[in-house]
Design a protein around this motif. Structure first.
Motif, PDB file in Angstrom:
ATOM      1  N   LEU A   3       2.409   6.982  12.377  1.00  0.00           N
ATOM      2  CA  LEU A   3       1.234   6.268  12.871  1.00  0.00           C
ATOM      3  C   LEU A   3       1.570   5.073  13.762  1.00  0.00           C
ATOM      4  CD1 LEU A   3      -0.790   6.283   9.522  1.00  0.00           C
ATOM      5  CD2 LEU A   3      -1.228   7.693  11.550  1.00  0.00           C
ATOM      6  N   GLY A   4       2.850   4.772  13.900  1.00  0.00           N
ATOM      7  CA  GLY A   4       3.237   3.616  14.718  1.00  0.00           C
ATOM      8  C   GLY A   4       2.954   2.298  14.037  1.00  0.00           C
ATOM      9  N   ILE A   5       3.073   2.275  12.721  1.00  0.00           N
ATOM     10  CA  ILE A   5       2.815   1.071  11.935  1.00  0.00           C
ATOM     11  C   ILE A   5       4.141   0.383  11.623  1.00  0.00           C
ATOM     12  CG2 ILE A   5       2.026   0.238   9.667  1.00  0.00           C
ATOM     13  CD1 ILE A   5      -0.037   2.541   9.717  1.00  0.00           C
ATOM     14  N   THR A   6       4.197  -0.919  11.810  1.00  0.00           N
ATOM     15  CA  THR A   6       5.401  -1.679  11.505  1.00  0.00           C
ATOM     16  C   THR A   6       5.552  -1.879   9.996  1.00  0.00           C
ATOM     17  OG1 THR A   6       5.414  -2.883  13.610  1.00  0.00           O
ATOM     18  CG2 THR A   6       6.540  -3.931  11.759  1.00  0.00           C
ATOM     19  N   ILE A   7       6.733  -1.616   9.495  1.00  0.00           N
ATOM     20  CA  ILE A   7       7.062  -1.930   8.110  1.00  0.00           C
ATOM     21  C   ILE A   7       7.666  -3.336   8.085  1.00  0.00           C
ATOM     22  CG2 ILE A   7       8.634  -1.448   6.188  1.00  0.00           C
ATOM     23  CD1 ILE A   7       6.352   0.510   6.265  1.00  0.00           C
ATOM     24  N   ILE A   8       7.049  -4.218   7.310  1.00  0.00           N
ATOM     25  CA  ILE A   8       7.582  -5.567   7.127  1.00  0.00           C
ATOM     26  C   ILE A   8       8.284  -5.597   5.770  1.00  0.00           C
ATOM     27  CG2 ILE A   8       7.057  -8.024   6.941  1.00  0.00           C
ATOM     28  CD1 ILE A   8       4.537  -7.520   8.612  1.00  0.00           C
ATOM     29  N   ALA A   9       9.591  -5.716   5.786  1.00  0.00           N
ATOM     30  CA  ALA A   9      10.369  -5.667   4.551  1.00  0.00           C
ATOM     31  C   ALA A   9      10.464  -7.044   3.916  1.00  0.00           C
ATOM     32  CB  ALA A   9      11.767  -5.130   4.847  1.00  0.00           C
ATOM     33  N   TYR A  10       9.932  -7.162   2.701  1.00  0.00           N
ATOM     34  CA  TYR A  10      10.125  -8.423   1.974  1.00  0.00           C
ATOM     35  C   TYR A  10      11.211  -8.243   0.919  1.00  0.00           C
ATOM     36  CZ  TYR A  10       6.975  -6.848  -1.909  1.00  0.00           C
ATOM     37  OH  TYR A  10       6.370  -6.177  -2.950  1.00  0.00           O
ATOM     38  N   SER A  11      11.751  -9.360   0.441  1.00  0.00           N
ATOM     39  CA  SER A  11      12.922  -9.363  -0.452  1.00  0.00           C
ATOM     40  C   SER A  11      14.063  -8.542   0.150  1.00  0.00           C
ATOM     41  CB  SER A  11      12.563  -8.834  -1.838  1.00  0.00           C
ATOM     42  OG  SER A  11      11.651  -9.680  -2.481  1.00  0.00           O
ATOM     43  N   VAL A  67       5.882   6.340   2.447  1.00  0.00           N
ATOM     44  CA  VAL A  67       5.435   5.158   3.194  1.00  0.00           C
ATOM     45  C   VAL A  67       6.149   5.040   4.533  1.00  0.00           C
ATOM     46  CG1 VAL A  67       5.457   2.618   3.218  1.00  0.00           C
ATOM     47  CG2 VAL A  67       4.646   3.833   1.196  1.00  0.00           C
ATOM     48  N   LEU A  68       7.466   5.186   4.536  1.00  0.00           N
ATOM     49  CA  LEU A  68       8.220   5.046   5.782  1.00  0.00           C
ATOM     50  C   LEU A  68       7.866   6.161   6.764  1.00  0.00           C
ATOM     51  CD1 LEU A  68      10.328   3.440   7.354  1.00  0.00           C
ATOM     52  CD2 LEU A  68      12.098   4.847   6.283  1.00  0.00           C
ATOM     53  N   ASP A  69       7.745   7.373   6.285  1.00  0.00           N
ATOM     54  CA  ASP A  69       7.393   8.502   7.160  1.00  0.00           C
ATOM     55  C   ASP A  69       6.010   8.301   7.779  1.00  0.00           C
ATOM     56  OD1 ASP A  69       9.770   9.816   6.714  1.00  0.00           O
ATOM     57  OD2 ASP A  69       8.984  11.081   5.106  1.00  0.00           O
ATOM     58  N   ALA A  70       5.061   7.837   6.974  1.00  0.00           N
ATOM     59  CA  ALA A  70       3.701   7.606   7.478  1.00  0.00           C
ATOM     60  C   ALA A  70       3.696   6.494   8.524  1.00  0.00           C
ATOM     61  CB  ALA A  70       2.761   7.254   6.326  1.00  0.00           C
ATOM     62  N   ALA A  71       4.493   5.465   8.287  1.00  0.00           N
ATOM     63  CA  ALA A  71       4.570   4.352   9.238  1.00  0.00           C
ATOM     64  C   ALA A  71       5.111   4.832  10.584  1.00  0.00           C
ATOM     65  CB  ALA A  71       5.455   3.246   8.673  1.00  0.00           C
ATOM     66  N   LYS A  72       6.144   5.648  10.539  1.00  0.00           N
ATOM     67  CA  LYS A  72       6.711   6.176  11.787  1.00  0.00           C
ATOM     68  C   LYS A  72       5.712   7.080  12.506  1.00  0.00           C
ATOM     69  CE  LYS A  72      11.591   5.947  10.404  1.00  0.00           C
ATOM     70  NZ  LYS A  72      12.829   6.705  10.106  1.00  0.00           N
ATOM     71  N   PHE A  90       0.838  -1.193   0.000  1.00  0.00           N
ATOM     72  CA  PHE A  90       0.000   0.000   0.000  1.00  0.00           C
ATOM     73  C   PHE A  90       0.880   1.252   0.000  1.00  0.00           C
ATOM     74  CE2 PHE A  90      -4.582  -0.850   1.435  1.00  0.00           C
ATOM     75  CZ  PHE A  90      -4.632  -2.057   0.753  1.00  0.00           C
ATOM     76  N   ASN A  91       0.460   2.272  -0.764  1.00  0.00           N
ATOM     77  CA  ASN A  91       1.176   3.537  -0.715  1.00  0.00           C
ATOM     78  C   ASN A  91       0.785   4.288   0.557  1.00  0.00           C
ATOM     79  OD1 ASN A  91      -1.301   4.856  -1.197  1.00  0.00           O
ATOM     80  ND2 ASN A  91      -0.936   5.008  -3.391  1.00  0.00           N
ATOM     81  N   ALA A  92       1.417   5.427   0.793  1.00  0.00           N
ATOM     82  CA  ALA A  92       1.190   6.157   2.038  1.00  0.00           C
ATOM     83  C   ALA A  92      -0.259   6.577   2.200  1.00  0.00           C
ATOM     84  CB  ALA A  92       2.104   7.382   2.087  1.00  0.00           C
ATOM     85  N   SER A  93      -0.870   7.062   1.128  1.00  0.00           N
ATOM     86  CA  SER A  93      -2.247   7.534   1.192  1.00  0.00           C
ATOM     87  C   SER A  93      -3.214   6.415   1.551  1.00  0.00           C
ATOM     88  CB  SER A  93      -2.642   8.154  -0.155  1.00  0.00           C
ATOM     89  OG  SER A  93      -4.004   8.534  -0.150  1.00  0.00           O
ATOM     90  N   LYS A  94      -3.092   5.283   0.888  1.00  0.00           N
ATOM     91  CA  LYS A  94      -3.991   4.164   1.157  1.00  0.00           C
ATOM     92  C   LYS A  94      -3.724   3.541   2.520  1.00  0.00           C
ATOM     93  CE  LYS A  94      -5.192   2.913  -3.576  1.00  0.00           C
ATOM     94  NZ  LYS A  94      -5.289   1.842  -4.588  1.00  0.00           N
ATOM     95  N   MET A  95      -2.486   3.559   2.951  1.00  0.00           N
ATOM     96  CA  MET A  95      -2.144   3.046   4.272  1.00  0.00           C
ATOM     97  C   MET A  95      -2.808   3.905   5.352  1.00  0.00           C
ATOM     98  SD  MET A  95       1.684   2.294   5.800  1.00  0.00           S
ATOM     99  CE  MET A  95       2.196   4.008   5.796  1.00  0.00           C
TER     100      MET A  95
END
Length: 330
Positions: free
Chosen positions: A207-215, A200-205, A162-167
């Motif tokens: 909102l306190g959302i964990t980023i799960i990095a794949y690959s 995406v990373l800024d929004a996660a920080k 998801f992009n930042a807006s949809k997240m």
């Protein structure tokens, strides 16, 4: 009694559930089934079971799978492995995903029992929307997730790609009902740093959302072994050997990063793979976790070893600087 290695844990999003900084990505458990599953060579169930058992023993406490991985074959393989392992696997956390392509949000609730069945009735700790593309809106998808949360069919809701807006939108819908979005699973590595520029990373920080990095290792390219011996690329089973990083031009472009990873690996007495993963799970504090896969036991040992040390601030910053010279940001 089996001894489990203790590793530092961190919160999944703003929840109270604690996860290891590395989970085990289970895409490779697809057993060659389906379009997505054919990306990896087929694995034997006994090998899958040993990989899961060793991961648990090393302190990795969660496993990421998906409906799309072999049309549920990965989920079934994971469940069988956990059942074989027995009581020591009771605390294992499971994350899986709903496949949205050509579907509407109503499919989320209609197919949840299929996911639970594939997992042998084990609890779904994290249920994720696999892609942002479906015939429904983010709002309707989150309403369906809320229904599952209220019915205790899942413990937490997450998204993927998801992009930042949809997240942010997903989190807003969930919060209106007293829940929150705990994670967004996205592609992120020392060679793919787009989430640092696209919000995406800024929004996660924020909102306190964990980023799960794949690959997180770019299908193994960050291990450095293909740079040292390009002939190994010919032996790769599956289509990943045709991706840009495995071409001669890709190897040449990324060589400076591989060199600094090798330098740090010698300094810390670990592997280049462990340096790359350690940077990923520490550079942004507790925000980013990663899900490297494992198709062989030595891959599991690499993952476990990553959790046993922390790069210094100076080394984190030096790797960051070299990475920025070769990584993709757009």
């Amino acid at each position: 009694m089996e001894v489990v290695t203790r590793v530092p844990l961190r919160n999944l999003g703003d929840s109270t559930t604690k996860i290891s900084a590395l989970g085990l990505g289970c895409w490779q458990f697809s057993k060659g089934k389906g379009m997505v599953g054919r990306f990896w060579a087929e694995m034997k169930q006994e090998d899958i079971t040993m990989i899961v058992k060793m991961s648990l023993g090393g302190g990795i406490n969660w496993f990421d799978t998906a409906e799309a991985y072999g049309k549920g074959e990965s989920e079934r393989a994971l469940s069988e492995a956990l059942n074989t392992i027995g009581p020591s696997a009771e605390q294992a956390l499971i994350a899986t995903k709903w496949w949205p392509i050509l579907r509407t949000a109503s499919s989320i609730t209609k197919t949840i029992d299929n996911r639970l069945e594939a997992l042998g009735g084990r609890q779904i700790d994290l249920y994720q929307i696999h892609q942002p593309y479906s015939f429904s809106t983010v709002k309707d998808e989150m309403k369906a997730m809320i229904e599952l949360l209220k019915d205790n069919k899942i413990k937490y809701a997450g998204v993927s790609n998801f992009n930042a807006s949809k997240m942010k939108q997903a989190d807003e819908v969930l919060k209106k009902e007293g829940y929150s979005l705990v994670s967004n699973q996205v592609k992120y590595s020392l060679l793919d740093r787009r989430i640092e520029r696209n919000g995406v990373l800024d929004a996660a920080k924020e909102l306190g959302i964990t980023i799960i990095a794949y690959s997180p290792l770019e299908q193994g390219i960050l291990s450095g072994k293909f740079h040292k011996n390009p002939d190994l690329i010919k032996k790769i089973q599956g289509p990943r050997k045709y991706t840009s990083y495995f071409k001669a031009s890709g190897l040449a472009k990324t060589q400076p990063l591989i060199d600094v990873l090798e330098e740090k690996a010698i300094k810390y007495g670990v592997s280049q793979t462990q340096i790359a993963l350690n940077w990923l799970i520490h550079f942004h504090g507790d925000t980013v976790v990663a899900i490297p896969g494992a198709s062989k036991l030595h891959h599991v040992q690499e993952n476990i070893g990553t959790l046993q040390f922390t790069l210094s601030t100076d080394d984190l910053n030096e790797i960051d600087s070299v990475s920025k010279q070769v990584a993709t940001f757009d």
